[in-house]
Motif scaffolding. Structure first.
Motif, PDB file in Angstrom:
ATOM      1  N   GLU A 332       0.521  -1.101   0.233  1.00  0.00           N
ATOM      2  CA  GLU A 332       0.064  -0.106  -0.176  1.00  0.00           C
ATOM      3  C   GLU A 332       0.730   1.722   0.313  1.00  0.00           C
ATOM      4  O   GLU A 332       0.450   2.546  -0.699  1.00  0.00           O
ATOM      5  CB  GLU A 332      -0.638   0.004   1.351  1.00  0.00           C
ATOM      6  N   GLN A 333       1.882   1.153   0.521  1.00  0.00           N
ATOM      7  CA  GLN A 333       3.316   2.508   0.998  1.00  0.00           C
ATOM      8  C   GLN A 333       4.047   2.359  -1.143  1.00  0.00           C
ATOM      9  O   GLN A 333       3.727   3.443  -1.562  1.00  0.00           O
ATOM     10  CB  GLN A 333       4.016   2.324   1.368  1.00  0.00           C
ATOM     11  N   VAL A 334       3.971   1.135  -1.570  1.00  0.00           N
ATOM     12  CA  VAL A 334       4.977   0.640  -2.782  1.00  0.00           C
ATOM     13  C   VAL A 334       3.465   1.710  -4.204  1.00  0.00           C
ATOM     14  O   VAL A 334       3.849   2.862  -4.803  1.00  0.00           O
ATOM     15  CB  VAL A 334       5.112  -0.546  -3.251  1.00  0.00           C
ATOM     16  N   ARG A 335       2.360   1.156  -4.069  1.00  0.00           N
ATOM     17  CA  ARG A 335       1.014   2.286  -4.706  1.00  0.00           C
ATOM     18  C   ARG A 335       0.947   3.716  -4.439  1.00  0.00           C
ATOM     19  O   ARG A 335       1.099   4.336  -5.942  1.00  0.00           O
ATOM     20  CB  ARG A 335       0.205   1.411  -4.552  1.00  0.00           C
ATOM     21  N   ARG A 336       0.993   4.378  -4.045  1.00  0.00           N
ATOM     22  CA  ARG A 336       1.396   5.199  -3.537  1.00  0.00           C
ATOM     23  C   ARG A 336       2.433   5.938  -3.684  1.00  0.00           C
ATOM     24  O   ARG A 336       2.303   6.858  -4.738  1.00  0.00           O
ATOM     25  CB  ARG A 336       0.962   6.378  -2.069  1.00  0.00           C
ATOM     26  N   LEU A 337       3.240   5.456  -3.784  1.00  0.00           N
ATOM     27  CA  LEU A 337       4.952   6.152  -4.746  1.00  0.00           C
ATOM     28  C   LEU A 337       4.747   6.457  -6.182  1.00  0.00           C
ATOM     29  O   LEU A 337       5.211   7.186  -6.257  1.00  0.00           O
ATOM     30  CB  LEU A 337       5.687   5.198  -3.912  1.00  0.00           C
ATOM     31  N   LYS A 338       4.058   5.132  -6.308  1.00  0.00           N
ATOM     32  CA  LYS A 338       4.133   5.068  -7.791  1.00  0.00           C
ATOM     33  C   LYS A 338       3.153   5.675  -8.689  1.00  0.00           C
ATOM     34  O   LYS A 338       4.030   6.468  -9.621  1.00  0.00           O
ATOM     35  CB  LYS A 338       3.853   3.575  -8.455  1.00  0.00           C
ATOM     36  N   ILE A 339       2.513   6.239  -7.478  1.00  0.00           N
ATOM     37  CA  ILE A 339       1.040   7.211  -8.349  1.00  0.00           C
ATOM     38  C   ILE A 339       1.628   8.486  -8.566  1.00  0.00           C
ATOM     39  O   ILE A 339       1.484   9.693  -9.319  1.00  0.00           O
ATOM     40  CB  ILE A 339      -0.406   7.078  -7.606  1.00  0.00           C
ATOM     41  N   LEU A 340       2.386   9.115  -6.828  1.00  0.00           N
ATOM     42  CA  LEU A 340       3.277  10.047  -6.978  1.00  0.00           C
ATOM     43  C   LEU A 340       4.051  10.474  -7.986  1.00  0.00           C
ATOM     44  O   LEU A 340       4.202  11.082  -8.703  1.00  0.00           O
ATOM     45  CB  LEU A 340       3.452  10.079  -5.759  1.00  0.00           C
ATOM     46  N   GLY A 341       5.021   9.343  -8.192  1.00  0.00           N
ATOM     47  CA  GLY A 341       6.146   8.948  -9.627  1.00  0.00           C
ATOM     48  C   GLY A 341       5.276   9.711 -10.932  1.00  0.00           C
ATOM     49  O   GLY A 341       5.332  11.028 -11.011  1.00  0.00           O
ATOM     50  N   ALA A 342       4.140   8.531 -10.952  1.00  0.00           N
ATOM     51  CA  ALA A 342       3.634   8.945 -12.099  1.00  0.00           C
ATOM     52  C   ALA A 342       3.164  10.709 -12.875  1.00  0.00           C
ATOM     53  O   ALA A 342       3.281  11.221 -13.723  1.00  0.00           O
ATOM     54  CB  ALA A 342       2.802   7.775 -12.529  1.00  0.00           C
ATOM     55  N   TRP A 343       2.431  11.226 -10.656  1.00  0.00           N
ATOM     56  CA  TRP A 343       2.065  12.390 -11.536  1.00  0.00           C
ATOM     57  C   TRP A 343       3.257  13.163 -11.282  1.00  0.00           C
ATOM     58  O   TRP A 343       3.114  14.113 -12.686  1.00  0.00           O
ATOM     59  CB  TRP A 343       0.683  12.706 -10.037  1.00  0.00           C
ATOM     60  N   LEU A 344       4.578  12.908 -10.409  1.00  0.00           N
ATOM     61  CA  LEU A 344       5.577  14.470 -10.514  1.00  0.00           C
ATOM     62  C   LEU A 344       5.526  14.119 -12.817  1.00  0.00           C
ATOM     63  O   LEU A 344       6.386  15.325 -13.040  1.00  0.00           O
ATOM     64  CB  LEU A 344       6.917  13.808 -10.165  1.00  0.00           C
ATOM     65  N   LYS A 345       6.259  12.810 -13.356  1.00  0.00           N
ATOM     66  CA  LYS A 345       6.781  12.690 -14.492  1.00  0.00           C
ATOM     67  C   LYS A 345       6.030  13.275 -15.341  1.00  0.00           C
ATOM     68  O   LYS A 345       6.517  14.584 -16.062  1.00  0.00           O
ATOM     69  CB  LYS A 345       6.467  10.829 -15.553  1.00  0.00           C
ATOM     70  N   VAL A 346       4.498  14.035 -15.149  1.00  0.00           N
ATOM     71  CA  VAL A 346       3.836  14.621 -16.290  1.00  0.00           C
ATOM     72  C   VAL A 346       3.903  16.178 -15.601  1.00  0.00           C
ATOM     73  O   VAL A 346       4.328  17.184 -16.462  1.00  0.00           O
ATOM     74  CB  VAL A 346       2.173  14.327 -15.449  1.00  0.00           C
ATOM     75  N   ASN A 347       4.198  16.313 -14.651  1.00  0.00           N
ATOM     76  CA  ASN A 347       4.443  17.712 -14.148  1.00  0.00           C
ATOM     77  C   ASN A 347       5.501  18.281 -13.637  1.00  0.00           C
ATOM     78  O   ASN A 347       5.187  19.009 -12.805  1.00  0.00           O
ATOM     79  CB  ASN A 347       2.738  17.888 -12.406  1.00  0.00           C
ATOM     80  N   HIS A 348       6.090  17.704 -13.920  1.00  0.00           N
ATOM     81  CA  HIS A 348       7.777  17.854 -12.802  1.00  0.00           C
ATOM     82  C   HIS A 348       8.384  19.390 -13.276  1.00  0.00           C
ATOM     83  O   HIS A 348       8.989  20.099 -12.682  1.00  0.00           O
ATOM     84  CB  HIS A 348       8.999  16.902 -13.762  1.00  0.00           C
ATOM     85  N   ASP A 349       7.910  19.485 -14.697  1.00  0.00           N
ATOM     86  CA  ASP A 349       7.882  20.777 -15.239  1.00  0.00           C
ATOM     87  C   ASP A 349       7.544  22.661 -14.115  1.00  0.00           C
ATOM     88  O   ASP A 349       8.621  22.646 -13.796  1.00  0.00           O
ATOM     89  CB  ASP A 349       8.414  22.086 -16.200  1.00  0.00           C
ATOM     90  N   GLY A 350       6.620  22.014 -13.203  1.00  0.00           N
ATOM     91  CA  GLY A 350       6.262  22.785 -12.320  1.00  0.00           C
ATOM     92  C   GLY A 350       6.668  23.143 -10.947  1.00  0.00           C
ATOM     93  O   GLY A 350       5.975  23.648 -10.372  1.00  0.00           O
ATOM     94  N   ILE A 351       7.575  21.496 -10.984  1.00  0.00           N
ATOM     95  CA  ILE A 351       8.164  21.120  -9.667  1.00  0.00           C
ATOM     96  C   ILE A 351       9.440  21.270  -8.867  1.00  0.00           C
ATOM     97  O   ILE A 351       9.798  22.120  -8.530  1.00  0.00           O
ATOM     98  CB  ILE A 351       7.461  20.126  -9.039  1.00  0.00           C
ATOM     99  N   TYR A 352       9.732  20.708 -10.349  1.00  0.00           N
ATOM    100  CA  TYR A 352      11.597  20.198 -10.345  1.00  0.00           C
ATOM    101  C   TYR A 352      12.209  21.922 -10.224  1.00  0.00           C
ATOM    102  O   TYR A 352      11.692  22.661 -11.207  1.00  0.00           O
ATOM    103  CB  TYR A 352      12.104  19.152 -10.234  1.00  0.00           C
ATOM    104  N   GLY A 353      13.261  22.782  -9.296  1.00  0.00           N
ATOM    105  CA  GLY A 353      14.223  23.552  -9.262  1.00  0.00           C
ATOM    106  C   GLY A 353      13.084  24.699 -10.200  1.00  0.00           C
ATOM    107  O   GLY A 353      13.355  25.932  -9.960  1.00  0.00           O
ATOM    108  N   THR A 354      12.283  24.919  -9.634  1.00  0.00           N
ATOM    109  CA  THR A 354      10.815  26.219  -8.854  1.00  0.00           C
ATOM    110  C   THR A 354      11.285  27.291  -7.414  1.00  0.00           C
ATOM    111  O   THR A 354      12.394  26.505  -6.587  1.00  0.00           O
ATOM    112  CB  THR A 354       9.692  25.276  -8.896  1.00  0.00           C
ATOM    113  N   ARG A 355      10.625  28.100  -7.812  1.00  0.00           N
ATOM    114  CA  ARG A 355      11.138  28.595  -6.384  1.00  0.00           C
ATOM    115  C   ARG A 355       9.542  29.458  -6.241  1.00  0.00           C
ATOM    116  O   ARG A 355       8.748  28.790  -6.928  1.00  0.00           O
ATOM    117  CB  ARG A 355      11.672  29.904  -6.996  1.00  0.00           C
ATOM    118  N   CYS A 356       9.109  29.634  -5.468  1.00  0.00           N
ATOM    119  CA  CYS A 356       8.185  30.084  -4.677  1.00  0.00           C
ATOM    120  C   CYS A 356       7.376  32.136  -5.510  1.00  0.00           C
ATOM    121  O   CYS A 356       8.352  32.243  -5.988  1.00  0.00           O
ATOM    122  CB  CYS A 356       8.529  31.266  -3.081  1.00  0.00           C
TER     123      CYS A 356
END
Length: 440
Positions: A332-356
Protein backbone atom coordinates in the motif's frame (compact mmCIF):
# COMPACT_ATOMS: atom_id res chain seq x y z
CA UNK A 1 30.88 26.89 -2.39
CA UNK A 2 33.45 24.14 -2.93
CA UNK A 3 36.33 26.61 -2.40
CA UNK A 4 35.21 27.70 1.07
CA UNK A 5 36.96 26.11 4.05
CA UNK A 6 35.00 26.17 7.28
CA UNK A 7 36.59 26.36 10.70
CA UNK A 8 35.09 25.23 14.00
CA UNK A 9 33.54 28.49 15.16
CA UNK A 10 30.05 29.95 14.81
CA UNK A 11 31.10 32.89 12.59
CA UNK A 12 32.57 30.54 10.02
CA UNK A 13 29.75 27.99 10.09
CA UNK A 14 27.04 30.67 9.93
CA UNK A 15 28.41 31.70 6.52
CA UNK A 16 27.16 28.39 5.09
CA UNK A 17 24.27 28.74 2.65
CA UNK A 18 21.64 26.24 1.49
CA UNK A 19 22.99 24.50 -1.64
CA UNK A 20 21.05 24.85 -4.89
CA UNK A 21 20.41 21.10 -5.16
CA UNK A 22 18.43 21.13 -1.90
CA UNK A 23 16.37 24.14 -3.06
CA UNK A 24 15.68 22.34 -6.36
CA UNK A 25 14.95 18.76 -5.34
CA UNK A 26 11.54 19.18 -3.62
CA UNK A 27 10.89 15.52 -2.79
CA UNK A 28 12.75 12.96 -0.70
CA UNK A 29 12.12 9.60 0.96
CA UNK A 30 12.59 9.10 4.71
CA UNK A 31 13.14 5.52 5.96
CA UNK A 32 12.48 4.29 9.51
CA UNK A 33 13.58 0.68 9.75
CA UNK A 34 14.91 -1.11 12.82
CA UNK A 35 14.28 -3.50 15.70
CA UNK A 36 10.87 -1.83 16.18
CA UNK A 37 9.83 -3.14 12.74
CA UNK A 38 9.49 -6.61 14.31
CA UNK A 39 6.68 -5.84 16.82
CA UNK A 40 5.37 -3.24 14.31
CA UNK A 41 2.80 -1.96 16.77
CA UNK A 42 1.41 1.38 17.94
CA UNK A 43 -2.10 2.70 18.51
CA UNK A 44 -3.49 4.75 15.60
CA UNK A 45 -4.25 7.90 17.60
CA UNK A 46 -3.31 11.40 16.42
CA UNK A 47 -0.85 13.53 14.47
CA UNK A 48 2.13 15.06 16.23
CA UNK A 49 1.16 18.57 17.33
CA UNK A 50 -2.55 17.77 17.78
CA UNK A 51 -2.44 16.99 21.50
CA UNK A 52 -0.50 17.90 24.61
CA UNK A 53 2.72 15.89 25.12
CA UNK A 54 1.38 14.31 28.34
CA UNK A 55 -1.34 12.61 26.28
CA UNK A 56 0.96 11.97 23.33
CA UNK A 57 3.58 9.72 24.96
CA UNK A 58 1.07 7.46 26.76
CA UNK A 59 -0.72 6.67 23.48
CA UNK A 60 2.23 7.25 21.14
CA UNK A 61 1.29 6.43 17.50
CA UNK A 62 4.97 6.14 16.51
CA UNK A 63 5.84 2.42 16.26
CA UNK A 64 9.55 3.33 16.38
CA UNK A 65 8.98 4.52 19.98
CA UNK A 66 7.96 0.97 21.02
CA UNK A 67 10.78 0.79 23.59
CA UNK A 68 9.60 3.90 25.41
CA UNK A 69 5.91 2.96 25.15
CA UNK A 70 6.85 -0.31 26.86
CA UNK A 71 8.99 1.51 29.40
CA UNK A 72 6.09 3.76 30.44
CA UNK A 73 4.45 0.62 31.81
CA UNK A 74 0.88 1.42 30.75
CA UNK A 75 -1.13 2.19 27.64
CA UNK A 76 -2.01 0.27 24.45
CA UNK A 77 1.54 -0.72 23.41
CA UNK A 78 2.43 -1.99 26.89
CA UNK A 79 -0.83 -3.98 27.09
CA UNK A 80 -0.26 -5.45 23.62
CA UNK A 81 3.31 -6.45 24.48
CA UNK A 82 2.38 -8.21 27.74
CA UNK A 83 -0.45 -10.09 26.02
CA UNK A 84 1.55 -11.14 22.96
CA UNK A 85 5.13 -11.62 24.26
CA UNK A 86 4.86 -11.76 28.06
CA UNK A 87 6.27 -9.65 30.87
CA UNK A 88 9.78 -11.12 30.69
CA UNK A 89 10.26 -10.48 26.96
CA UNK A 90 12.62 -7.52 26.60
CA UNK A 91 12.81 -5.12 23.64
CA UNK A 92 16.31 -6.45 22.84
CA UNK A 93 14.80 -9.94 22.45
CA UNK A 94 13.37 -8.77 19.12
CA UNK A 95 16.88 -8.39 17.64
CA UNK A 96 17.35 -12.03 16.49
CA UNK A 97 13.84 -11.83 14.96
CA UNK A 98 14.90 -8.94 12.70
CA UNK A 99 16.45 -10.87 9.81
CA UNK A 100 15.80 -8.57 6.80
CA UNK A 101 15.76 -11.81 4.79
CA UNK A 102 13.98 -10.32 1.75
CA UNK A 103 15.83 -7.02 1.66
CA UNK A 104 17.13 -5.89 -1.73
CA UNK A 105 18.61 -2.37 -1.56
CA UNK A 106 18.69 -2.10 -5.37
CA UNK A 107 14.96 -2.79 -5.54
CA UNK A 108 14.31 -0.09 -2.93
CA UNK A 109 16.38 2.38 -4.95
CA UNK A 110 14.37 1.52 -8.10
CA UNK A 111 11.10 2.22 -6.24
CA UNK A 112 12.45 5.57 -4.98
CA UNK A 113 13.55 6.47 -8.53
CA UNK A 114 10.12 5.62 -9.93
CA UNK A 115 8.53 7.75 -7.19
CA UNK A 116 10.51 10.78 -8.41
CA UNK A 117 12.52 11.14 -5.18
CA UNK A 118 15.65 13.28 -5.49
CA UNK A 119 17.09 12.35 -2.08
CA UNK A 120 16.76 9.66 0.59
CA UNK A 121 17.29 9.90 4.37
CA UNK A 122 17.86 6.68 6.33
CA UNK A 123 17.62 6.34 10.12
CA UNK A 124 21.14 5.09 10.94
CA UNK A 125 20.44 5.06 14.70
CA UNK A 126 17.05 5.71 16.24
CA UNK A 127 16.39 6.36 19.93
CA UNK A 128 16.84 2.67 20.84
CA UNK A 129 20.54 3.10 20.08
CA UNK A 130 20.74 0.24 17.55
CA UNK A 131 23.09 1.26 14.73
CA UNK A 132 22.43 0.30 11.11
CA UNK A 133 26.14 0.58 10.34
CA UNK A 134 29.36 -1.00 11.69
CA UNK A 135 30.61 1.41 14.35
CA UNK A 136 33.99 1.50 16.03
CA UNK A 137 32.20 2.68 19.16
CA UNK A 138 29.63 -0.08 19.77
CA UNK A 139 28.83 -3.75 19.06
CA UNK A 140 25.13 -2.89 19.18
CA UNK A 141 24.72 -2.76 15.41
CA UNK A 142 23.15 -4.49 12.40
CA UNK A 143 26.43 -6.00 11.17
CA UNK A 144 27.08 -7.92 14.40
CA UNK A 145 23.44 -8.61 15.30
CA UNK A 146 20.02 -9.06 13.69
CA UNK A 147 20.29 -8.72 9.88
CA UNK A 148 24.12 -9.07 9.97
CA UNK A 149 24.41 -6.48 7.19
CA UNK A 150 25.73 -2.94 6.80
CA UNK A 151 22.34 -1.47 5.96
CA UNK A 152 23.65 2.12 5.76
CA UNK A 153 26.52 1.19 3.45
CA UNK A 154 24.54 -1.07 1.13
CA UNK A 155 21.64 1.36 0.78
CA UNK A 156 23.95 4.36 0.28
CA UNK A 157 25.61 2.57 -2.63
CA UNK A 158 22.31 1.47 -4.23
CA UNK A 159 20.71 4.91 -3.89
CA UNK A 160 23.72 6.71 -5.36
CA UNK A 161 23.93 4.18 -8.20
CA UNK A 162 20.33 5.13 -9.03
CA UNK A 163 21.40 8.79 -9.32
CA UNK A 164 19.71 9.88 -6.08
CA UNK A 165 21.39 11.76 -3.23
CA UNK A 166 21.78 9.94 0.08
CA UNK A 167 21.19 11.51 3.49
CA UNK A 168 21.50 10.08 6.99
CA UNK A 169 19.39 10.52 10.12
CA UNK A 170 20.96 10.19 13.57
CA UNK A 171 19.28 10.36 16.98
CA UNK A 172 21.68 12.88 18.52
CA UNK A 173 20.06 13.47 21.88
CA UNK A 174 18.33 10.21 22.81
CA UNK A 175 19.91 6.78 23.17
CA UNK A 176 18.13 4.35 25.47
CA UNK A 177 21.27 2.25 25.81
CA UNK A 178 22.76 5.19 27.74
CA UNK A 179 19.76 6.61 29.60
CA UNK A 180 16.42 4.86 29.55
CA UNK A 181 14.20 6.59 32.06
CA UNK A 182 10.71 6.64 30.53
CA UNK A 183 9.78 9.77 28.61
CA UNK A 184 6.30 10.92 29.69
CA UNK A 185 6.30 14.48 28.29
CA UNK A 186 8.37 16.91 26.24
CA UNK A 187 10.27 18.20 29.28
CA UNK A 188 11.76 14.73 29.70
CA UNK A 189 13.41 14.85 26.28
CA UNK A 190 16.26 16.99 27.62
CA UNK A 191 15.58 16.29 31.30
CA UNK A 192 16.21 12.54 31.25
CA UNK A 193 17.99 11.90 27.95
CA UNK A 194 21.80 11.75 27.53
CA UNK A 195 22.80 13.03 30.98
CA UNK A 196 26.48 12.08 30.72
CA UNK A 197 29.62 13.44 29.09
CA UNK A 198 30.31 9.85 28.01
CA UNK A 199 27.22 9.85 25.80
CA UNK A 200 28.00 13.35 24.47
CA UNK A 201 31.38 12.04 23.27
CA UNK A 202 29.86 8.82 21.93
CA UNK A 203 27.22 10.60 19.82
CA UNK A 204 29.77 13.14 18.59
CA UNK A 205 32.16 10.35 17.56
CA UNK A 206 29.42 8.46 15.75
CA UNK A 207 28.19 11.54 13.90
CA UNK A 208 31.73 12.16 12.72
CA UNK A 209 32.06 8.47 11.79
CA UNK A 210 28.93 8.69 9.61
CA UNK A 211 30.25 11.83 7.88
CA UNK A 212 33.69 10.31 7.27
CA UNK A 213 32.44 6.89 6.10
CA UNK A 214 29.40 7.86 4.00
CA UNK A 215 29.63 11.62 3.21
CA UNK A 216 25.84 12.11 3.42
CA UNK A 217 24.22 14.92 1.38
CA UNK A 218 21.87 15.59 4.31
CA UNK A 219 22.78 15.19 7.97
CA UNK A 220 19.40 14.91 9.69
CA UNK A 221 19.84 15.16 13.46
CA UNK A 222 16.86 14.30 15.66
CA UNK A 223 15.44 15.87 18.84
CA UNK A 224 18.60 17.77 19.79
CA UNK A 225 22.25 17.66 20.74
CA UNK A 226 23.65 16.75 24.18
CA UNK A 227 23.94 20.00 26.13
CA UNK A 228 27.24 18.80 27.65
CA UNK A 229 28.93 19.10 24.27
CA UNK A 230 27.14 22.04 22.62
CA UNK A 231 30.47 23.84 22.15
CA UNK A 232 31.60 20.98 19.87
CA UNK A 233 28.70 21.73 17.52
CA UNK A 234 30.46 24.26 15.23
CA UNK A 235 33.48 21.97 14.95
CA UNK A 236 31.25 19.08 13.84
CA UNK A 237 29.40 21.31 11.34
CA UNK A 238 32.67 22.67 9.93
CA UNK A 239 34.04 19.13 9.61
CA UNK A 240 30.87 18.07 7.80
CA UNK A 241 30.78 21.00 5.36
CA UNK A 242 34.48 20.58 4.56
CA UNK A 243 33.93 16.89 3.85
CA UNK A 244 30.62 17.45 1.99
CA UNK A 245 30.71 21.00 0.50
CA UNK A 246 27.10 20.65 -0.65
CA UNK A 247 25.91 19.15 2.62
CA UNK A 248 22.86 20.42 4.46
CA UNK A 249 21.53 20.02 8.04
CA UNK A 250 18.10 20.40 9.66
CA UNK A 251 17.08 22.56 12.64
CA UNK A 252 17.32 20.06 15.50
CA UNK A 253 20.46 21.51 17.04
CA UNK A 254 19.04 22.97 20.29
CA UNK A 255 17.87 26.10 18.48
CA UNK A 256 21.44 27.13 17.75
CA UNK A 257 21.80 26.35 14.05
CA UNK A 258 20.02 25.19 10.87
CA UNK A 259 20.16 25.18 7.09
CA UNK A 260 16.45 24.37 6.83
CA UNK A 261 13.47 24.37 9.19
CA UNK A 262 11.41 21.23 9.84
CA UNK A 263 7.72 20.58 10.19
CA UNK A 264 6.56 17.15 11.41
CA UNK A 265 2.86 16.57 10.87
CA UNK A 266 1.31 19.55 12.71
CA UNK A 267 4.40 20.35 14.81
CA UNK A 268 6.94 23.04 13.91
CA UNK A 269 6.65 26.54 12.49
CA UNK A 270 7.73 27.39 8.96
CA UNK A 271 7.48 30.35 6.60
CA UNK A 272 7.85 31.15 2.90
CA UNK A 273 11.03 33.17 3.41
CA UNK A 274 13.22 30.33 4.67
CA UNK A 275 13.82 26.88 3.25
CA UNK A 276 11.89 24.20 5.13
CA UNK A 277 11.02 20.53 4.97
CA UNK A 278 7.80 18.71 5.78
CA UNK A 279 8.32 15.20 7.13
CA UNK A 280 5.63 12.67 7.92
CA UNK A 281 4.77 9.00 7.64
CA UNK A 282 2.14 7.70 5.24
CA UNK A 283 0.06 6.88 8.29
CA UNK A 284 0.53 8.34 11.78
CA UNK A 285 3.69 6.30 12.39
CA UNK A 286 7.14 6.41 10.82
CA UNK A 287 8.18 2.84 11.69
CA UNK A 288 6.00 0.12 10.13
CA UNK A 289 2.77 -0.24 12.11
CA UNK A 290 0.77 -3.38 11.23
CA UNK A 291 -2.34 -1.58 12.57
CA UNK A 292 -2.16 0.90 9.70
CA UNK A 293 -3.70 -0.78 6.70
CA UNK A 294 -4.47 0.94 3.41
CA UNK A 295 -7.48 2.80 4.86
CA UNK A 296 -5.34 4.35 7.62
CA UNK A 297 -2.73 5.85 5.28
CA UNK A 298 -2.82 9.27 3.60
CA UNK A 299 -5.00 9.11 0.47
CA UNK A 300 -3.33 9.61 -2.92
CA UNK A 301 -5.18 12.92 -3.61
CA UNK A 302 -4.14 14.24 -0.18
CA UNK A 303 -0.55 13.13 -0.74
CA UNK A 304 -0.28 14.97 -4.05
CA UNK A 305 -2.00 18.02 -2.49
CA UNK A 306 0.55 17.92 0.34
CA UNK A 307 3.48 17.88 -2.08
CA UNK A 308 2.12 20.76 -4.18
CA UNK A 309 1.16 22.92 -1.18
CA UNK A 310 4.57 22.33 0.40
CA UNK A 311 6.59 23.12 -2.73
CA UNK A 312 4.53 26.25 -3.55
CA UNK A 313 5.37 27.62 -0.10
CA UNK A 314 9.15 27.03 -0.21
CA UNK A 315 9.23 23.54 1.30
CA UNK A 316 10.48 20.07 0.41
CA UNK A 317 8.43 16.98 1.22
CA UNK A 318 10.32 14.20 3.00
CA UNK A 319 7.81 11.35 2.85
CA UNK A 320 8.50 8.38 5.08
CA UNK A 321 8.27 4.69 4.27
CA UNK A 322 8.18 2.09 7.04
CA UNK A 323 9.49 -1.23 5.67
CA UNK A 324 8.53 -4.56 7.25
CA UNK A 325 11.10 -6.50 9.27
CA UNK A 326 11.80 -8.79 6.30
CA UNK A 327 12.95 -5.82 4.19
CA UNK A 328 9.92 -5.47 1.94
CA UNK A 329 8.08 -2.16 1.58
CA UNK A 330 4.34 -2.70 2.19
CA UNK A 331 2.34 -2.84 -1.04
CA UNK A 332 0.00 0.00 0.00
CA UNK A 333 3.01 2.30 0.49
CA UNK A 334 4.58 1.31 -2.86
CA UNK A 335 1.27 1.98 -4.65
CA UNK A 336 1.22 5.57 -3.37
CA UNK A 337 4.84 6.13 -4.37
CA UNK A 338 4.17 4.87 -7.91
CA UNK A 339 1.10 7.07 -8.44
CA UNK A 340 2.94 10.10 -7.05
CA UNK A 341 5.87 9.31 -9.36
CA UNK A 342 3.58 9.08 -12.40
CA UNK A 343 2.03 12.47 -11.51
CA UNK A 344 5.49 14.02 -11.06
CA UNK A 345 6.62 12.68 -14.42
CA UNK A 346 3.88 14.71 -16.10
CA UNK A 347 4.12 17.84 -13.90
CA UNK A 348 7.88 17.83 -13.19
CA UNK A 349 8.58 21.23 -14.78
CA UNK A 350 6.20 22.91 -12.34
CA UNK A 351 7.82 21.27 -9.29
CA UNK A 352 11.54 20.51 -9.56
CA UNK A 353 13.89 23.47 -9.70
CA UNK A 354 11.09 25.95 -9.01
CA UNK A 355 10.89 28.73 -6.42
CA UNK A 356 8.08 30.45 -4.55
CA UNK A 357 5.97 32.71 -6.73
CA UNK A 358 5.06 36.22 -5.54
CA UNK A 359 1.53 34.88 -5.71
CA UNK A 360 0.58 33.13 -2.49
CA UNK A 361 -1.60 30.02 -2.34
CA UNK A 362 -5.29 30.91 -2.22
CA UNK A 363 -8.54 29.13 -1.40
CA UNK A 364 -11.35 30.24 -3.70
CA UNK A 365 -15.00 30.51 -2.68
CA UNK A 366 -15.90 27.45 -4.73
CA UNK A 367 -13.47 25.29 -2.70
CA UNK A 368 -10.77 25.15 -5.39
CA UNK A 369 -7.28 25.90 -4.09
CA UNK A 370 -4.67 27.54 -6.31
CA UNK A 371 -0.93 27.12 -5.73
CA UNK A 372 1.81 28.89 -7.68
CA UNK A 373 5.46 28.21 -8.46
CA UNK A 374 7.88 30.03 -10.74
CA UNK A 375 10.93 28.98 -12.69
CA UNK A 376 13.10 31.02 -15.06
CA UNK A 377 10.48 33.79 -15.15
CA UNK A 378 7.66 31.37 -16.02
CA UNK A 379 4.55 31.00 -13.87
CA UNK A 380 3.05 27.60 -12.96
CA UNK A 381 -0.46 27.31 -11.53
CA UNK A 382 -1.75 24.22 -9.73
CA UNK A 383 -5.51 23.79 -9.26
CA UNK A 384 -6.43 21.50 -6.38
CA UNK A 385 -9.72 20.08 -5.03
CA UNK A 386 -11.36 20.01 -8.45
CA UNK A 387 -14.56 17.98 -8.75
CA UNK A 388 -15.38 15.27 -11.28
CA UNK A 389 -16.76 16.92 -14.45
CA UNK A 390 -16.68 20.65 -15.25
CA UNK A 391 -14.70 23.16 -13.14
CA UNK A 392 -14.02 26.86 -13.56
CA UNK A 393 -11.99 29.47 -11.68
CA UNK A 394 -10.45 32.91 -12.04
CA UNK A 395 -6.74 33.69 -11.68
CA UNK A 396 -7.05 37.28 -10.51
CA UNK A 397 -4.77 39.87 -12.08
CA UNK A 398 -3.15 37.38 -14.46
CA UNK A 399 -3.38 38.09 -18.20
CA UNK A 400 -1.69 35.66 -20.53
CA UNK A 401 -1.89 32.18 -21.99
CA UNK A 402 -1.65 28.95 -19.98
CA UNK A 403 -1.38 25.34 -21.10
CA UNK A 404 -1.74 22.13 -19.05
CA UNK A 405 1.35 20.03 -18.29
CA UNK A 406 -0.81 16.97 -18.95
CA UNK A 407 -1.95 16.87 -22.60
CA UNK A 408 -4.89 14.67 -21.51
CA UNK A 409 -6.35 17.63 -19.59
CA UNK A 410 -8.54 19.92 -21.73
CA UNK A 411 -8.38 23.58 -20.73
CA UNK A 412 -10.29 26.60 -22.05
CA UNK A 413 -9.23 30.13 -21.06
CA UNK A 414 -10.66 33.61 -21.51
CA UNK A 415 -8.85 36.83 -20.70
CA UNK A 416 -11.14 39.15 -18.74
CA UNK A 417 -10.70 42.55 -17.07
CA UNK A 418 -10.31 40.82 -13.68
CA UNK A 419 -7.87 38.19 -14.83
CA UNK A 420 -7.72 34.84 -16.63
CA UNK A 421 -10.91 32.80 -16.49
CA UNK A 422 -10.06 29.08 -16.69
CA UNK A 423 -12.43 26.26 -17.50
CA UNK A 424 -11.59 22.56 -17.23
CA UNK A 425 -14.64 20.92 -18.83
CA UNK A 426 -13.87 17.23 -18.26
CA UNK A 427 -11.93 16.71 -15.04
CA UNK A 428 -11.42 13.16 -13.81
CA UNK A 429 -10.40 12.34 -10.23
CA UNK A 430 -7.32 10.36 -11.33
CA UNK A 431 -5.84 13.56 -12.81
CA UNK A 432 -5.36 14.75 -9.19
CA UNK A 433 -3.96 18.30 -8.94
CA UNK A 434 -4.00 19.93 -12.40
CA UNK A 435 -0.84 21.83 -13.34
CA UNK A 436 -0.82 24.72 -15.83
CA UNK A 437 2.11 26.77 -17.13
CA UNK A 438 2.75 29.86 -19.24
CA UNK A 439 5.89 28.23 -20.63
CA UNK A 440 5.32 27.20 -24.23
Amino acid sequence: MGDVRFTGNWNSVNAHTVPKWYEDCKFGIFIHWGIYSVPAFAPHTWELGEVDSKEWFADNPYAEWYYNSLNIGKGPTYKHHIEKYGKDFKYEDFIPMWKAENWDPKQWAEIFKEAGAEYVVLTTKHHDGFCLFPSKYTHFNSVEMGPKRNITGELTEAVRDAGIRMGLYYSGLIDWQYANDPIFEDDDLFGTASPTFAYADYSYNQMKELVDDYAPSVFWNDIGWPTQSEEMMPYFLAHYYNKVPEGVVNDRFNGRYYDFLTKEYKSGSVNRNEKWEMCRGMGLSFGYNANEGDDKLISVPNLISLLVGTVANNGNLLLNIGPKADGTIPEEQVRRLKILGAWLKVNHDGIYGTRCSDRESELLENGIELHYTQKDGNLNVFADHLKEGANEFLIKGYHGALRPFDPAVKVETEDTAEGLFVKIPEYKEDMYVVGLTNRF
